[in-house]
Motif scaffolding. Structure first.
Motif, mmCIF file in Angstrom:
data_model
loop_
_atom_site.group_PDB
_atom_site.id
_atom_site.type_symbol
_atom_site.label_atom_id
_atom_site.label_comp_id
_atom_site.label_asym_id
_atom_site.label_seq_id
_atom_site.Cartn_x
_atom_site.Cartn_y
_atom_site.Cartn_z
ATOM 1 N N SER A 131 -4.047 -5.341 -10.376
ATOM 2 C CA SER A 131 -5.016 -4.566 -9.612
ATOM 3 C C SER A 131 -4.748 -4.619 -8.113
ATOM 4 O O SER A 131 -5.147 -3.699 -7.384
ATOM 5 C CB SER A 131 -6.448 -5.028 -9.909
ATOM 6 N N MET A 132 -4.060 -5.651 -7.647
ATOM 7 C CA MET A 132 -3.741 -5.713 -6.210
ATOM 8 C C MET A 132 -2.864 -4.531 -5.822
ATOM 9 O O MET A 132 -3.116 -3.857 -4.833
ATOM 10 C CB MET A 132 -3.067 -7.032 -5.834
ATOM 11 N N ARG A 133 -1.854 -4.255 -6.619
ATOM 12 C CA ARG A 133 -0.962 -3.125 -6.324
ATOM 13 C C ARG A 133 -1.686 -1.802 -6.493
ATOM 14 O O ARG A 133 -1.625 -0.931 -5.623
ATOM 15 C CB ARG A 133 0.296 -3.162 -7.200
ATOM 16 N N THR A 134 -2.398 -1.622 -7.593
ATOM 17 C CA THR A 134 -3.028 -0.335 -7.853
ATOM 18 C C THR A 134 -4.158 -0.039 -6.872
ATOM 19 O O THR A 134 -4.256 1.082 -6.360
ATOM 20 C CB THR A 134 -3.535 -0.242 -9.305
ATOM 21 N N LEU A 135 -5.011 -1.024 -6.597
ATOM 22 C CA LEU A 135 -6.130 -0.793 -5.673
ATOM 23 C C LEU A 135 -5.652 -0.603 -4.231
ATOM 24 O O LEU A 135 -6.192 0.224 -3.497
ATOM 25 C CB LEU A 135 -7.143 -1.933 -5.764
ATOM 26 N N SER A 136 -4.646 -1.367 -3.829
ATOM 27 C CA SER A 136 -4.107 -1.220 -2.471
ATOM 28 C C SER A 136 -3.446 0.143 -2.299
ATOM 29 O O SER A 136 -3.641 0.818 -1.289
ATOM 30 C CB SER A 136 -3.090 -2.318 -2.174
ATOM 31 N N VAL A 153 6.343 -3.493 -5.022
ATOM 32 C CA VAL A 153 6.479 -2.657 -3.823
ATOM 33 C C VAL A 153 7.252 -1.383 -4.173
ATOM 34 O O VAL A 153 6.891 -0.286 -3.733
ATOM 35 C CB VAL A 153 7.164 -3.432 -2.677
ATOM 36 N N ALA A 154 8.289 -1.515 -4.983
ATOM 37 C CA ALA A 154 9.078 -0.340 -5.383
ATOM 38 C C ALA A 154 8.226 0.644 -6.182
ATOM 39 O O ALA A 154 8.312 1.858 -5.980
ATOM 40 C CB ALA A 154 10.295 -0.777 -6.195
ATOM 41 N N VAL A 155 7.376 0.129 -7.068
ATOM 42 C CA VAL A 155 6.483 0.986 -7.844
ATOM 43 C C VAL A 155 5.486 1.690 -6.916
ATOM 44 O O VAL A 155 5.255 2.895 -7.018
ATOM 45 C CB VAL A 155 5.750 0.173 -8.931
ATOM 46 N N ALA A 156 4.900 0.920 -5.996
ATOM 47 C CA ALA A 156 3.951 1.504 -5.040
ATOM 48 C C ALA A 156 4.635 2.571 -4.182
ATOM 49 O O ALA A 156 4.027 3.601 -3.866
ATOM 50 C CB ALA A 156 3.356 0.419 -4.153
ATOM 51 N N VAL A 173 6.888 4.662 -4.980
ATOM 52 C CA VAL A 173 6.954 5.927 -5.712
ATOM 53 C C VAL A 173 5.628 6.685 -5.545
ATOM 54 O O VAL A 173 5.612 7.870 -5.218
ATOM 55 C CB VAL A 173 7.277 5.693 -7.204
ATOM 56 N N ALA A 174 4.513 5.968 -5.746
ATOM 57 C CA ALA A 174 3.195 6.598 -5.612
ATOM 58 C C ALA A 174 2.929 7.052 -4.175
ATOM 59 O O ALA A 174 2.205 8.013 -3.947
ATOM 60 C CB ALA A 174 2.107 5.625 -6.061
ATOM 61 N N LEU A 175 3.536 6.356 -3.210
ATOM 62 C CA LEU A 175 3.339 6.666 -1.789
ATOM 63 C C LEU A 175 4.412 7.623 -1.257
ATOM 64 O O LEU A 175 4.638 7.712 -0.057
ATOM 65 C CB LEU A 175 3.308 5.370 -0.970
ATOM 66 N N HIS A 176 5.072 8.322 -2.172
ATOM 67 C CA HIS A 176 6.020 9.382 -1.817
ATOM 68 C C HIS A 176 7.199 8.867 -0.983
ATOM 69 O O HIS A 176 7.652 9.558 -0.064
ATOM 70 C CB HIS A 176 5.310 10.517 -1.081
ATOM 71 N N GLY A 177 7.650 7.646 -1.264
ATOM 72 C CA GLY A 177 8.820 7.104 -0.580
ATOM 73 C C GLY A 177 8.577 6.721 0.867
ATOM 74 O O GLY A 177 9.520 6.603 1.644
#
Length: 135
Positions: free
Chosen positions: A73-78, A105-108, A110-114
């Motif tokens: 949840s730290m990664r998803t909520l942040s 961080v690499a997964v995040a 992707v969600a943050l458009h690089g």
């Protein structure tokens, strides 16, 4: 960094902690250590979301160098807090050492458009914070 660092909050769990500081008006410094649990993640993400709702846009610096692991949840909520306030996020800079944290961080990213800029060397990361505070 400037001498007047404003502490937004610090949240501590059994085996880890997370904090948010404002070393300058447009600079957010996130620091996480140890193994961050779900309750810490939830409280941290709410504070981050509240902070990013308010202009001006801010460069976020994520010092995850001493973070060993985290509840998912730290990664998803942040990540969600960043996306929900995208207009007030000028940048996302991260330093991490743990393999599991780097994968998160690499997964995040992707969600943050690089948009995540990763650092490997603490001194270069610190220099980037200082430069952002002076900008």
């Amino acid at each position: 960094m400037e001498a007047t660092i404003r502490k937004v909050g610090e949240w501590t769990g059994k085996d880890g902690s997370a904090s948010i500081e404002l070393p300058a008006l447009r600079v957010v410094l996130v620091t996480m250590r140890g193994r961050v649990d779900e309750e810490t993640a939830r409280r941290f993400a709410q504070a981050l979301n509240d902070l990013l709702k308010v202009a001006p846009p801010k460069n976020t610096f994520w010092d995850l160098y001493e973070m060993e692991n985290y509840h998912p949840s730290m990664r998803t909520l942040s990540t969600q807090a960043l996306l929900d306030n995208w207009d007030n996020v000028a940048g996302v800079q991260v330093i991490a050492r743990s393999r599991i944290v780097k994968m998160g961080v690499a997964v995040a990213n992707v969600a943050l458009h690089g948009r995540v800029q990763s650092f490997d060397m603490p001194k270069i990361f610190e220099n980037a914070i200082v430069a952002a505070c002076r900008a």
